[in-house]
Design a protein around this motif. Structure first.
Motif, PDB file in Angstrom:
ATOM      1  N   HIS A 115       0.828  -1.212   0.000  1.00  0.00           N
ATOM      2  CA  HIS A 115       0.000   0.000   0.000  1.00  0.00           C
ATOM      3  C   HIS A 115       0.864   1.265   0.000  1.00  0.00           C
ATOM      4  N   ILE A 116       1.956   1.235   0.729  1.00  0.00           N
ATOM      5  CA  ILE A 116       2.856   2.396   0.761  1.00  0.00           C
ATOM      6  C   ILE A 116       3.484   2.609  -0.617  1.00  0.00           C
ATOM      7  N   GLU A 117       3.886   1.522  -1.273  1.00  0.00           N
ATOM      8  CA  GLU A 117       4.445   1.637  -2.632  1.00  0.00           C
ATOM      9  C   GLU A 117       3.421   2.235  -3.595  1.00  0.00           C
ATOM     10  N   GLU A 118       2.149   1.809  -3.502  1.00  0.00           N
ATOM     11  CA  GLU A 118       1.094   2.367  -4.357  1.00  0.00           C
ATOM     12  C   GLU A 118       0.913   3.863  -4.111  1.00  0.00           C
ATOM     13  N   ASP A 119       0.923   4.257  -2.831  1.00  0.00           N
ATOM     14  CA  ASP A 119       0.773   5.681  -2.500  1.00  0.00           C
ATOM     15  C   ASP A 119       1.938   6.500  -3.040  1.00  0.00           C
ATOM     16  N   ILE A 120       3.144   5.972  -2.922  1.00  0.00           N
ATOM     17  CA  ILE A 120       4.318   6.692  -3.423  1.00  0.00           C
ATOM     18  C   ILE A 120       4.223   6.843  -4.939  1.00  0.00           C
ATOM     19  N   LEU A 121       3.842   5.776  -5.641  1.00  0.00           N
ATOM     20  CA  LEU A 121       3.700   5.865  -7.099  1.00  0.00           C
ATOM     21  C   LEU A 121       2.645   6.886  -7.493  1.00  0.00           C
ATOM     22  N   ALA A 122       1.508   6.883  -6.805  1.00  0.00           N
ATOM     23  CA  ALA A 122       0.447   7.848  -7.116  1.00  0.00           C
ATOM     24  C   ALA A 122       0.932   9.277  -6.890  1.00  0.00           C
ATOM     25  N   TYR A 123       1.698   9.488  -5.829  1.00  0.00           N
ATOM     26  CA  TYR A 123       2.210  10.824  -5.549  1.00  0.00           C
ATOM     27  C   TYR A 123       3.260  11.242  -6.574  1.00  0.00           C
ATOM     28  N   LEU A 124       4.155  10.327  -6.940  1.00  0.00           N
ATOM     29  CA  LEU A 124       5.205  10.664  -7.901  1.00  0.00           C
ATOM     30  C   LEU A 124       4.633  11.043  -9.260  1.00  0.00           C
ATOM     31  N   ARG A 125       3.494  10.466  -9.641  1.00  0.00           N
ATOM     32  CA  ARG A 125       2.871  10.786 -10.929  1.00  0.00           C
ATOM     33  C   ARG A 125       2.328  12.213 -10.969  1.00  0.00           C
ATOM     34  N   THR A 126       2.160  12.857  -9.802  1.00  0.00           N
ATOM     35  CA  THR A 126       1.652  14.224  -9.768  1.00  0.00           C
ATOM     36  C   THR A 126       2.759  15.268  -9.766  1.00  0.00           C
ATOM     37  N   LEU A 127       4.007  14.848  -9.675  1.00  0.00           N
ATOM     38  CA  LEU A 127       5.130  15.778  -9.573  1.00  0.00           C
ATOM     39  C   LEU A 127       5.635  16.215 -10.940  1.00  0.00           C
ATOM     40  N   THR A 128       6.264  17.375 -10.956  1.00  0.00           N
ATOM     41  CA  THR A 128       7.010  17.838 -12.121  1.00  0.00           C
ATOM     42  C   THR A 128       8.475  17.917 -11.705  1.00  0.00           C
ATOM     43  N   ILE A 129       9.331  18.070 -12.680  1.00  0.00           N
ATOM     44  CA  ILE A 129      10.763  18.153 -12.368  1.00  0.00           C
ATOM     45  C   ILE A 129      11.062  19.360 -11.483  1.00  0.00           C
ATOM     46  N   SER A 130      10.355  20.456 -11.704  1.00  0.00           N
ATOM     47  CA  SER A 130      10.620  21.658 -10.909  1.00  0.00           C
ATOM     48  C   SER A 130      10.270  21.457  -9.433  1.00  0.00           C
ATOM     49  N   HIS A 131       9.360  20.528  -9.117  1.00  0.00           N
ATOM     50  CA  HIS A 131       9.019  20.264  -7.720  1.00  0.00           C
ATOM     51  C   HIS A 131      10.162  19.612  -6.950  1.00  0.00           C
ATOM     52  N   ILE A 132      10.997  18.846  -7.643  1.00  0.00           N
ATOM     53  CA  ILE A 132      12.016  18.088  -6.931  1.00  0.00           C
ATOM     54  C   ILE A 132      13.438  18.525  -7.275  1.00  0.00           C
ATOM     55  N   GLU A 133      13.578  19.712  -7.845  1.00  0.00           N
ATOM     56  CA  GLU A 133      14.908  20.222  -8.153  1.00  0.00           C
ATOM     57  C   GLU A 133      15.577  20.754  -6.895  1.00  0.00           C
ATOM     58  N   ALA A 135      18.155  20.857  -3.370  1.00  0.00           N
ATOM     59  CA  ALA A 135      18.101  20.276  -2.029  1.00  0.00           C
ATOM     60  C   ALA A 135      16.751  20.528  -1.361  1.00  0.00           C
ATOM     61  N   VAL A 136      16.184  21.709  -1.595  1.00  0.00           N
ATOM     62  CA  VAL A 136      14.896  22.037  -0.989  1.00  0.00           C
ATOM     63  C   VAL A 136      13.797  21.142  -1.568  1.00  0.00           C
ATOM     64  N   GLY A 137      13.821  20.932  -2.873  1.00  0.00           N
ATOM     65  CA  GLY A 137      12.836  20.067  -3.500  1.00  0.00           C
ATOM     66  C   GLY A 137      12.940  18.641  -3.003  1.00  0.00           C
ATOM     67  N   LEU A 138      14.156  18.156  -2.842  1.00  0.00           N
ATOM     68  CA  LEU A 138      14.358  16.803  -2.323  1.00  0.00           C
ATOM     69  C   LEU A 138      13.874  16.703  -0.883  1.00  0.00           C
ATOM     70  N   GLN A 139      14.116  17.728  -0.093  1.00  0.00           N
ATOM     71  CA  GLN A 139      13.652  17.728   1.296  1.00  0.00           C
ATOM     72  C   GLN A 139      12.128  17.735   1.354  1.00  0.00           C
ATOM     73  N   HIS A 140      11.476  18.514   0.499  1.00  0.00           N
ATOM     74  CA  HIS A 140      10.008  18.528   0.464  1.00  0.00           C
ATOM     75  C   HIS A 140       9.462  17.171   0.033  1.00  0.00           C
ATOM     76  N   LEU A 141      10.093  16.546  -0.949  1.00  0.00           N
ATOM     77  CA  LEU A 141       9.677  15.220  -1.393  1.00  0.00           C
ATOM     78  C   LEU A 141       9.777  14.225  -0.251  1.00  0.00           C
ATOM     79  N   ARG A 142      10.870  14.253   0.452  1.00  0.00           N
ATOM     80  CA  ARG A 142      11.070  13.335   1.580  1.00  0.00           C
ATOM     81  C   ARG A 142      10.015  13.554   2.664  1.00  0.00           C
ATOM     82  N   GLU A 143       9.740  14.811   2.992  1.00  0.00           N
ATOM     83  CA  GLU A 143       8.731  15.116   4.013  1.00  0.00           C
ATOM     84  C   GLU A 143       7.345  14.669   3.567  1.00  0.00           C
TER      85      GLU A 143
END
Length: 168
Positions: A115-133, A135-143
């Motif tokens: 279930h956690i893997e499914e949630d992560i996949l669903a969330y990753l499909r909503t992201l753009t590259i600019s969201h995870i660019e 160190a700050v983007g990576l920290q937000h992704l992790r949180e």
């Protein structure tokens, strides 16, 4: 002009006796070094072998034959997750992560991690590259992934550890 020469009776690079004694000393020291290295290697191999055998004999197995240490581990590795991003459509992301479980007992860890893997996949499909660019983007992704995992598991997961993240 007078050239320098060796004193009479001396060869410029030493006599044959000194060369021979040098090579004899060199060979003796080499043999001592090789013998010492071989003895040390044999000792280390023997020590490692007995240590592994002792640990294997002391390990208690449960009814399934799986060591208890593995079942009680609080760190579980998730399957590698690969999906495309929301924008640009041809950008793909691969995430390798692990979850750290709390002390709270879990009925079936396999279902929970699925279930956690499914949630992560669903969330990753909503992201753009600019969201995870950056160190700050990576920290937000992790949180965000931590919040989703804790909510999905009802507190059974303490945090998610991102092991690798590749965008192509």
């Amino acid at each position: 002009m007078k050239l320098l020469s060796a004193p009479s009776g001396h060869e410029p690079y030493g006599s044959n006796d000194t060369r021979a004694s040098f090579w004899i000393g060199f060979v003796v020291l080499t043999m001592i070094s090789v013998g010492t290295g071989a003895m040390l290697a044999a000792h280390l191999v023997d020590f490692t072998r007995t240590s592994v055998q002792r640990d294997f004999l002391n390990l208690e197995d449960d009814a399934t034959g799986v060591p208890l240490q593995v079942q009680n581990a609080r760190l579980r590795t998730l399957n590698p997750l690969v999906t495309n991003l929301a924008a640009p459509r041809d950008a793909w992301i691969r995430v390798q992560a692990s979850v750290v479980l709390s002390e709270q007992p879990v009925d079936d860890i396999g279902i929970l991690t699925g279930h956690i893997e499914e949630d992560i996949l669903a969330y990753l499909r909503t992201l753009t590259i600019s969201h995870i660019e950056g160190a700050v983007g990576l920290q937000h992704l992790r949180e965000d992934l931590n919040e989703r995992a804790v909510a999905r598991s009802k507190g059974a997961v303490r945090e998610i550890i991102l092991e690798s993240l590749v965008i192509q």
